[in-house]
Each structure stands twice: as C-alpha cells, then as structure tokens.
Design an enzyme around this catalytic site. Structure first.
Site, PDB file in Angstrom:
ATOM      1  N   ASP A  84      -3.759  18.969 -14.696  1.00  0.00           N
ATOM      2  CA  ASP A  84      -4.149  17.552 -15.073  1.00  0.00           C
ATOM      3  C   ASP A  84      -3.550  17.545 -16.675  1.00  0.00           C
ATOM      4  O   ASP A  84      -4.101  18.452 -17.490  1.00  0.00           O
ATOM      5  CB  ASP A  84      -5.754  17.407 -15.147  1.00  0.00           C
ATOM      6  CG  ASP A  84      -6.164  16.356 -15.451  1.00  0.00           C
ATOM      7  OD1 ASP A  84      -5.627  15.677 -16.422  1.00  0.00           O
ATOM      8  OD2 ASP A  84      -7.330  15.500 -15.121  1.00  0.00           O
ATOM      9  N   ARG A  96       0.875  -1.149  -0.081  1.00  0.00           N
ATOM     10  CA  ARG A  96       0.065   0.161   0.072  1.00  0.00           C
ATOM     11  C   ARG A  96       0.854   1.130   0.040  1.00  0.00           C
ATOM     12  O   ARG A  96       0.493   2.300  -0.180  1.00  0.00           O
ATOM     13  CB  ARG A  96      -0.833   0.000   1.169  1.00  0.00           C
ATOM     14  CG  ARG A  96      -2.094   0.931   0.830  1.00  0.00           C
ATOM     15  CD  ARG A  96      -3.066   1.065   2.089  1.00  0.00           C
ATOM     16  NE  ARG A  96      -2.664   1.945   3.116  1.00  0.00           N
ATOM     17  CZ  ARG A  96      -2.466   1.351   4.181  1.00  0.00           C
ATOM     18  NH1 ARG A  96      -2.665   0.216   4.698  1.00  0.00           N
ATOM     19  NH2 ARG A  96      -2.244   2.548   5.035  1.00  0.00           N
ATOM     20  N   LYS A 114      -5.750   6.575 -20.159  1.00  0.00           N
ATOM     21  CA  LYS A 114      -5.891   6.927 -21.520  1.00  0.00           C
ATOM     22  C   LYS A 114      -4.655   6.551 -22.327  1.00  0.00           C
ATOM     23  O   LYS A 114      -4.717   5.370 -22.620  1.00  0.00           O
ATOM     24  CB  LYS A 114      -6.230   8.563 -21.579  1.00  0.00           C
ATOM     25  CG  LYS A 114      -7.144   8.914 -20.385  1.00  0.00           C
ATOM     26  CD  LYS A 114      -8.490   8.551 -20.629  1.00  0.00           C
ATOM     27  CE  LYS A 114      -9.100   9.179 -19.198  1.00  0.00           C
ATOM     28  NZ  LYS A 114     -10.487   8.664 -19.231  1.00  0.00           N
ATOM     29  N   TYR A 156     -12.478  18.241 -15.573  1.00  0.00           N
ATOM     30  CA  TYR A 156     -12.958  16.737 -15.411  1.00  0.00           C
ATOM     31  C   TYR A 156     -14.056  16.784 -14.548  1.00  0.00           C
ATOM     32  O   TYR A 156     -13.510  16.996 -13.364  1.00  0.00           O
ATOM     33  CB  TYR A 156     -12.005  15.757 -15.466  1.00  0.00           C
ATOM     34  CG  TYR A 156     -12.530  14.503 -15.524  1.00  0.00           C
ATOM     35  CD1 TYR A 156     -13.149  13.800 -16.338  1.00  0.00           C
ATOM     36  CD2 TYR A 156     -12.379  13.676 -14.140  1.00  0.00           C
ATOM     37  CE1 TYR A 156     -13.562  12.516 -16.421  1.00  0.00           C
ATOM     38  CE2 TYR A 156     -12.862  12.311 -14.047  1.00  0.00           C
ATOM     39  CZ  TYR A 156     -13.505  11.749 -15.225  1.00  0.00           C
ATOM     40  OH  TYR A 156     -13.859  10.397 -15.254  1.00  0.00           O
TER      41      TYR A 156
HETATM   42  C1  PLP Z   1      -8.965  14.755 -18.093  1.00  0.00           C
HETATM   43  C2  PLP Z   1      -9.083  13.591 -17.110  1.00  0.00           C
HETATM   44  N1  PLP Z   1      -8.704  13.517 -15.868  1.00  0.00           N
HETATM   45  C3  PLP Z   1      -8.691  12.643 -15.283  1.00  0.00           C
HETATM   46  C4  PLP Z   1      -9.420  11.511 -15.536  1.00  0.00           C
HETATM   47  C5  PLP Z   1      -9.821  10.494 -14.445  1.00  0.00           C
HETATM   48  O1  PLP Z   1      -9.209   9.443 -14.760  1.00  0.00           O
HETATM   49  P1  PLP Z   1      -9.493   7.734 -14.441  1.00  0.00           P
HETATM   50  O2  PLP Z   1     -10.695   7.430 -15.027  1.00  0.00           O
HETATM   51  O3  PLP Z   1      -8.302   7.178 -14.741  1.00  0.00           O
HETATM   52  O4  PLP Z   1      -9.731   7.922 -12.840  1.00  0.00           O
HETATM   53  C6  PLP Z   1     -10.312  11.567 -16.693  1.00  0.00           C
HETATM   54  C7  PLP Z   1     -11.056  10.379 -17.197  1.00  0.00           C
HETATM   55  O5  PLP Z   1     -11.926  10.414 -17.973  1.00  0.00           O
HETATM   56  C8  PLP Z   1     -10.072  12.674 -17.590  1.00  0.00           C
HETATM   57  O6  PLP Z   1     -10.626  12.608 -18.842  1.00  0.00           O
END
Ligand code: PLP
Length: 383
Positions: free
Chosen positions: A179, A55, A204, A108
């Site tokens: 992000d 962990r 992604k 997001y």
């Molecule tokens: C820009 C962006 N940040 C973060 C995330 C979250 O990622 P996860 O689905 O791996 O938790 C996403 C998911 O679609 C996203 O599009």
C-alpha cells in the site's frame, strides 16, 4: 529541496502537444455499441482494454489508469471506487482456500478486517510488526502466498526494507503487494524495488481536495488482468468517470502540492521535535539509524504527514490540545489542501496498552495554510 522528479511532473500534467481538449471528456456511458455481434464478442474477450461495459473499462477511467501506470513504472493499472475497493478486490482475486497472507508493519485497519473476513473462507493470515528481515522471514509459512505491507505506515510512518522483503518473497515464489498511499507514486516507486503489486487510496494526495474517493492497483499486465477478472469485475467497486476526471485534475497539481506539503510538514516536525511538551516526533526525515538509511534508499521525500507523542498526562489531555488547534480540522482521512489533526485512539487505551501507538499520539496532515501559520497555531495550543 523539491523532491519531485521532473519527468513525473510532466506525466502528472499529461504534458504534450497532442491536439484536442486539455482535459479528457467525461464519458458518461455505461455501455458501448459495436458494428456487429462478432465484434462485440471479440471485445468481451478483452474487456480490460476495450470499452464494452463501464463495469469493465471506461475511456475517462482508462486515461487515469494509463497515467498512474506510467507514474508507477507499471505495465498496467486498474482504478476502483475507493482504496478499500482496490485492496479488497486484490486480496479476493489473489487468495484461495488454504493460502496464508503475512501482513508486515502497521496496516490500515479495514485491510486487516477484510483479511479477518477471508478467514471464513479458509484464507489465514498473521502479522509481523518487526521491521527486520530475519523476523519477517521467520514469520513466513509453507502456505504463505502473499506478503502485504505498508511503507511508510500511515500513523507512525515506519519504513520496511522493500527490496529485501521482495527478494525473500521472490526466492520462495511468494507474491508481494504494498500500500503506497502515504508516499504517492511520486515519492516512492515500489515496482522498481521488486514489488509485484502497488495499491493506492487515490482519495488522499492524488485527489488532494477531499472531494472524491478512488483506489488503484498497478503491476504487471498479467497480475492486473488477474485482479480485473477475479476481483474488479466480480466485486463491482468500479470508478465512476466523473471521479476519474476529478482525479486527473488532482494529479496535475500533485507535484506542486506535494513539494509544498513536504517542506511545510518538515518545518512543523522540526518545530515539534524541539518543543518541551513533545516526547517524540514520527517523520521519516527525522528518523535515525536503519530507518534513516531506508528513507535515503527508498524515498525521494515524505508527504505532508507526521505524528507526535505529547508529554501530556493522558488521552483526554491530548484530545484537549487537539481541540485547541484552530487551523487543523478535526476529521479523519488526510492528503487534502486543508490541515487536519486526528488521534490514534478513539477511546483512551489506558496507561498499560501495548505502546506501539502511544496514548497521546496525534497525527497531523499538513495542508497548504503555510508552515508559519501552522506553527504559531501549534504554539498557542501547547502554551
Ligand atoms: C493507508 C491507507 N490505505 C488505504 C485506505 C483506504 O482508502 P479509501 O478510504 O479510499 O477506501 C486508507 C484510508 O484511510 C489508508 O489510510
């Protein structure tokens, strides 16, 4: 032109002549033994670096963390079970009662939902949709502890002035987190522009095959240690060793995939931009004015994402067009080898909504089917 840096390509491949297996072993162990209890206790004080309990740190996950840190130019990185694992643990670790977060640009959705949960614990937030530095500065409050943003955003790919945002934040002792999922560590390096922390959904492009979830945070050793102690260990959204192994495999082909997806998405974007049934295409390389200048300054290229507002009467007509596509899967997420289409709206927002996300906006994630095949598919669906 291939936008990928040659040095990054070698990092992704973990190229070199070090003896041993080409891929690291999957260390499927939840805990690690020590010779003595004293050694165990010493290791527990450095649980972010030493493998004590998975962990905290696991050797396979560690290899991915070190590779991502090198790509981002960071002192350290920590990997999580998902992008949301990384985002929520980071916000949870950095913020306390009385703090304010300013979210800039398109964020997001679940990140904002998490911030709404933090309101229950005395952490406030507000949003600034303008890309101008004056508007962003005016939205700061004396309680602002963190500026959190996405650039490019993940629906309209709008860019924010990263270095300028980081400069005003630094001057006021405010932290910055970006992000960087859309750009990947290969197309944009926010730490070199002054950002304190970079977040990723590795689900992604880094994974790239729609078969695993992952997330990461990268930055200074001190900040990553803070996220580790106050977020990672406590929320427990840790990455499994097998997922780290899959993501290392994904990283090895990321430069090749991105170079192809960048070129094919640009061809698709240009085709749509010239089509009479398209009102507007959202792709940073087709932007004009300040957005074009930011693209040239901040990014080496764009990934396989684009969106378009169609000249169709309503939301239902946009969905019907999406459904006529044969090569674009109807699925959420993006960044894999298969092309996907999704709508900005699950239900019709009506003609009078705020208009930031047009009613007939569809997002395309371009995979590896080839630009020619994808364009002819779009052509038949628009006919
Ligand atoms: C820009 C962006 N940040 C973060 C995330 C979250 O990622 P996860 O689905 O791996 O938790 C996403 C998911 O679609 C996203 O599009």
């Amino acid at each position: 032109m291939n936008p990928i840096d040659a040095e990054d390509e070698l990092i992704c491949l973990r190229a070199g002549d070090v003896a041993g297996p080409v891929m690291p072993p999957i260390v499927q162990a939840s805990l690690f033994r020590f010779e003595t209890l004293e050694e165990l206790h010493g290791a527990q004080a450095r649980e972010n670096e030493v493998c004590v309990y998975s962990r905290g740190t696991n050797p396979t996950v560690r290899e991915l963390e070190e590779t991502l840190a090198r790509l981002e130019g960071a002192e350290a990185a920590k990997c999580f079970a998902s992008g949301m694992g990384a985002i929520s643990a980071t916000l949870f670790a950095l913020l306390a009662e009385g703090d304010h977060v300013l979210f800039c640009g398109d964020i997001y959705g679940p990140t904002i939902e998490f911030a709404q949960r933090l309101e229950d614990y005395g952490v406030t937030h507000s949003r600034c949709f303008a890309a101008g530095i004056e508007e962003i500065e005016a939205a700061l409050t004396p309680a602002t502890k963190l500026i959190y943003f996405e650039s490019p955003g993940s629906m309209r790919f709008e860019l924010l002035p990263i270095a300028e945002i980081c400069a005003i934040a630094k001057a006021r002792g405010i932290l910055t987190a970006i992000d960087n999922t859309v750009a990947t560590p290969l197309l944009q390096k926010p730490l070199t522009m002054g950002c304190d922390l970079v977040l990723h959904s590795l689900t992604k492009y880094v994974g790239g095959h729609s078969d695993t979830l992952g997330g990461a945070v990268a930055g200074s050793a001190e900040l990553v240690e803070c996220v580790f102690r106050r977020g990672y260990m406590l929320t427990g959204a840790v990455m499994a060793p097998f997922d780290a192994w899959l993501l290392l495999r994904g990283l090895a082909t990321l430069p090749a995939r991105l170079a192809r997806q960048h070129a094919d998405a640009l061809a698709v974007a240009r085709f749509l931009a010239d089509h009479p049934k398209v009102r507007r295409v959202f792709h940073p390389a087709l932007a004009e004015g300040e957005q074009a200048a930011l693209f040239a300054r901040q990014m080496r290229g764009h990934s396989g994402l684009l969106s378009a507002e169609f000249d169709l009467p309503d939301h239902a007509a946009a969905l019907a067009f999406g459904n006529r596509l044969r090569l674009f899967g109807k699925a959420i997420s993006w960044g894999g080898v298969e092309s996907l289409v999704s709508s900005a709206h699950r239900t019709d927002p009506g003609p009078d909504h705020d208009g930031r996300m047009p009613r007939t906006l569809l997002r395309f994630s371009v995979g590896l089917e080839g630009a020619e095949a994808l364009i002819s598919d779009l052509e038949q669906a628009l006919a």
